[in-house]
Design a protein around this motif. Structure first.
Motif, PDB file in Angstrom:
ATOM      1  N   UNK A 313      63.822  40.932  60.793  1.00 26.69           N
ATOM      2  CA  UNK A 313      64.197  41.927  60.084  1.00 26.69           C
ATOM      3  C   UNK A 313      63.532  41.362  58.543  1.00 26.69           C
ATOM      4  N   UNK A 314      64.295  40.248  58.094  1.00 29.80           N
ATOM      5  CA  UNK A 314      63.981  39.713  56.891  1.00 29.80           C
ATOM      6  C   UNK A 314      62.306  39.458  56.832  1.00 29.80           C
ATOM      7  N   UNK A 328      57.565  51.526  44.308  1.00 26.58           N
ATOM      8  CA  UNK A 328      58.891  51.594  43.337  1.00 26.58           C
ATOM      9  C   UNK A 328      60.162  52.487  44.383  1.00 26.58           C
ATOM     10  N   UNK A 329      60.108  51.778  45.567  1.00 29.76           N
ATOM     11  CA  UNK A 329      61.172  51.991  46.610  1.00 29.76           C
ATOM     12  C   UNK A 329      61.841  50.743  47.073  1.00 29.76           C
ATOM     13  N   UNK A 330      63.279  50.681  47.106  1.00 30.19           N
ATOM     14  CA  UNK A 330      63.878  49.633  47.236  1.00 30.19           C
ATOM     15  C   UNK A 330      64.405  49.519  48.623  1.00 30.19           C
ATOM     16  N   UNK A 331      64.192  48.521  49.230  1.00 26.03           N
ATOM     17  CA  UNK A 331      64.726  48.325  50.687  1.00 26.03           C
ATOM     18  C   UNK A 331      65.804  47.433  50.618  1.00 26.03           C
ATOM     19  N   UNK A 332      66.678  48.000  51.351  1.00 26.48           N
ATOM     20  CA  UNK A 332      68.236  47.099  51.359  1.00 26.48           C
ATOM     21  C   UNK A 332      68.376  46.646  52.911  1.00 26.48           C
ATOM     22  N   UNK A 337      74.795  38.749  59.812  1.00 26.44           N
ATOM     23  CA  UNK A 337      74.044  37.729  60.481  1.00 26.44           C
ATOM     24  C   UNK A 337      74.403  37.209  61.630  1.00 26.44           C
ATOM     25  N   UNK A 338      75.731  37.550  62.039  1.00 24.58           N
ATOM     26  CA  UNK A 338      76.173  37.169  63.321  1.00 24.58           C
ATOM     27  C   UNK A 338      76.004  38.354  64.294  1.00 24.58           C
ATOM     28  N   UNK A 372      68.351  49.335  56.163  1.00 24.92           N
ATOM     29  CA  UNK A 372      68.305  48.910  57.332  1.00 24.92           C
ATOM     30  C   UNK A 372      69.613  48.419  57.638  1.00 24.92           C
ATOM     31  N   UNK A 373      70.344  48.847  58.714  1.00 22.00           N
ATOM     32  CA  UNK A 373      71.553  48.269  58.934  1.00 22.00           C
ATOM     33  C   UNK A 373      71.766  48.090  60.516  1.00 22.00           C
TER      34      UNK A 373
END
Length: 450
Positions: A313-314, A328-332, A337-338, A372-373
């Motif tokens: 993902x990263x 100008x779009x933020x990706x969170x 990590x587990x 992204x969750x």
């Protein structure tokens, strides 16, 4: 105009519905016929057993009272004979008893008014005098017979038994006894037995139909799945040919165009930078289309390994850093990590994630946000890509994800279809939820590796 083989209208064959209709009809017919046959068999069997018991009783009385001479006309009626007939008339549930001689004349009856009469049109009596035990049942009013006179209410259910009387030494038939019975308990038992037969048959029919429905439903799903795969295979074959031709005919010219635009962009001539940048952007878009076509048309290989999602993902998000900054779009990224490893192929999953992020970026306006969750649920890992873009209209939701269907003005319509195909190949599913004016969430359910 082409139509599907075996179906002139071109509409899909409704296998499940037609098979269930035929099954329901057959099961209903079998249920009704078997219930009728079993009910009649039960009724006839119980009545016959009752008649056999009555026959044994009458025969025993005739033998004990030595009444054969009376039936043969060699003995006048006396107190013993009268007592014999009263015994017959006093049997349980007997409404009337008639005693006939060999000539069909009524020798005695519990209804004194008809003694001495002769009923010539009585085929049942003729068969009894021929040695056959006969049983008839029904309602009094249903049989217009002279001997029914003064028998009682026309709605009464009766059993009429013709018992042949034989001579003890020779076995010759010397007369017959006709008994009318109103066996309420026997009819209640028959009715109860018939109800049990019908209820059991109906329940068995429903169980059989449920079992057939389960098998037909499964078969229908398999057929639809095979049809879908067949269509996909045919589509991919056509796409492979198209993609190969497109890649061969376009990619090299595109590379030349982009190289020229880059040189033009680096020149010092005023006003050319933006035009060169537009040419490079459109060239990159065409290159992306060609790459998607090639990827979608190629068969996916099942080389699954245990993968950790966070690094993939990263890496995917990092590849879109410049594009997200430009828009100008933020990706969170909100992923633990587990998270447990999932089963898949890193290159294919990376491509699926890239497509989803690219779609979200195009749908989200300046100042927007993409989240992204991920979370572990049961045997799956849920990975959600959520944007706060324009969303998708409800009437278009049913077609989203179909090959070559797109809501974007410059879209090709294979990106999300490719995501579905990749995730499905690894045993997962894709769920899309969207609200117009709120945004869209694409959730991937990926199988855990262990």
């Amino acid at each position: 105009m082409g139509v599907k083989p075996g179906h002139a209208s071109g509409e899909p064959y409704q296998f499940k519905r037609r098979f269930l209709c035929v099954s329901l009809l057959v099961i209903a017919v079998v249920t009704v016929l078997s219930s009728i046959l079993l009910s009649r068999f039960l009724s006839a069997r119980l009545l016959m057993q009752d008649a056999e018991a009555m026959r044994a009783f009458v025969h025993g009385i005739v033998v004990v009272e030595q009444a054969s001479d009376y039936f043969l006309g060699e003995r006048d009626q006396d107190e013993n004979i009268e007592e014999l007939f009263k015994h017959i008339a006093s049997m349980p549930d007997v409404a009337r008893a008639n005693v006939y001689g060999k000539d069909q004349r009524l020798l005695w009856s519990s209804n004194r008014q008809i003694i001495g009469q002769r009923f010539d049109s009585n085929p049942e009596l003729e068969e009894a005098l021929a040695g056959k035990l006969l049983i008839k049942s029904g309602k009094v009013g249903d049989h217009d017979k002279p001997e029914h006179v003064a028998l009682g209410n026309e709605q009464l259910r009766f059993v009429e038994i013709y018992i042949p009387v034989s001579q003890g030494e020779t076995g010759n038939i010397i007369g017959a006894v006709e008994v009318y019975r109103l066996p309420y308990a026997l009819f209640a038992t028959i009715d109860q037995g018939q109800r049990i037969i019908w209820i059991s048959a109906i329940l068995a029919g429903f169980l059989l139909l449920a079992a057939v429905y389960g098998m037909v439903r499964r078969a229908d799903q398999v057929i639809r799945s095979q049809q879908s795969r067949l269509v996909e295979t045919e589509t991919l074959a056509a796409l492979g040919e198209i993609a190969s031709a497109v890649a061969h005919g376009i990619r090299n010219p595109l590379a030349s165009i982009r190289s020229s635009a880059e040189l033009w962009h680096d020149s010092s001539e005023p006003g050319v930078h933006e035009s060169a940048r537009d040419i490079m952007s459109e060239t990159d878009r065409l290159e992306k289309w060609v790459r998607e076509l090639l990827t979608y048309s190629q068969p996916l290989e099942d080389q699954m390994t245990a993968l950790r999602l966070p690094p993939i993902i990263h890496e995917s998000v990092t590849s879109f850093a410049r594009e997200s900054e430009r828009r100008d779009v933020r990706i969170k990224v909100q992923i633990n990590e587990c998270l447990p490893p999932i089963a898949g192929d890193p290159a294919l999953l990376m491509q699926a994630f890239n497509n989803l992020i690219a779609n979200a970026l195009e749908a989200t306006g300046p100042g927007g946000e993409i989240i992204i969750s991920g979370a572990s649920v049961s045997k799956h890992v849920e990975l959600a890509f959520t944007d706060n873009g324009a969303g998708i209209a409800p009437e278009r939701m049913a077609q989203v994800g179909n090959t070559f269907y797109t809501t974007k003005r410059k879209g090709l319509g294979v990106g999300l279809a490719l995501v579905r195909r990749i995730v499905k190949r690894f045993g997962g599913t894709v769920v899309i939820a969207s609200r117009q004016g709120v945004g869209t969430t694409v959730t991937l359910f990926l199988q855990r590796a262990y």
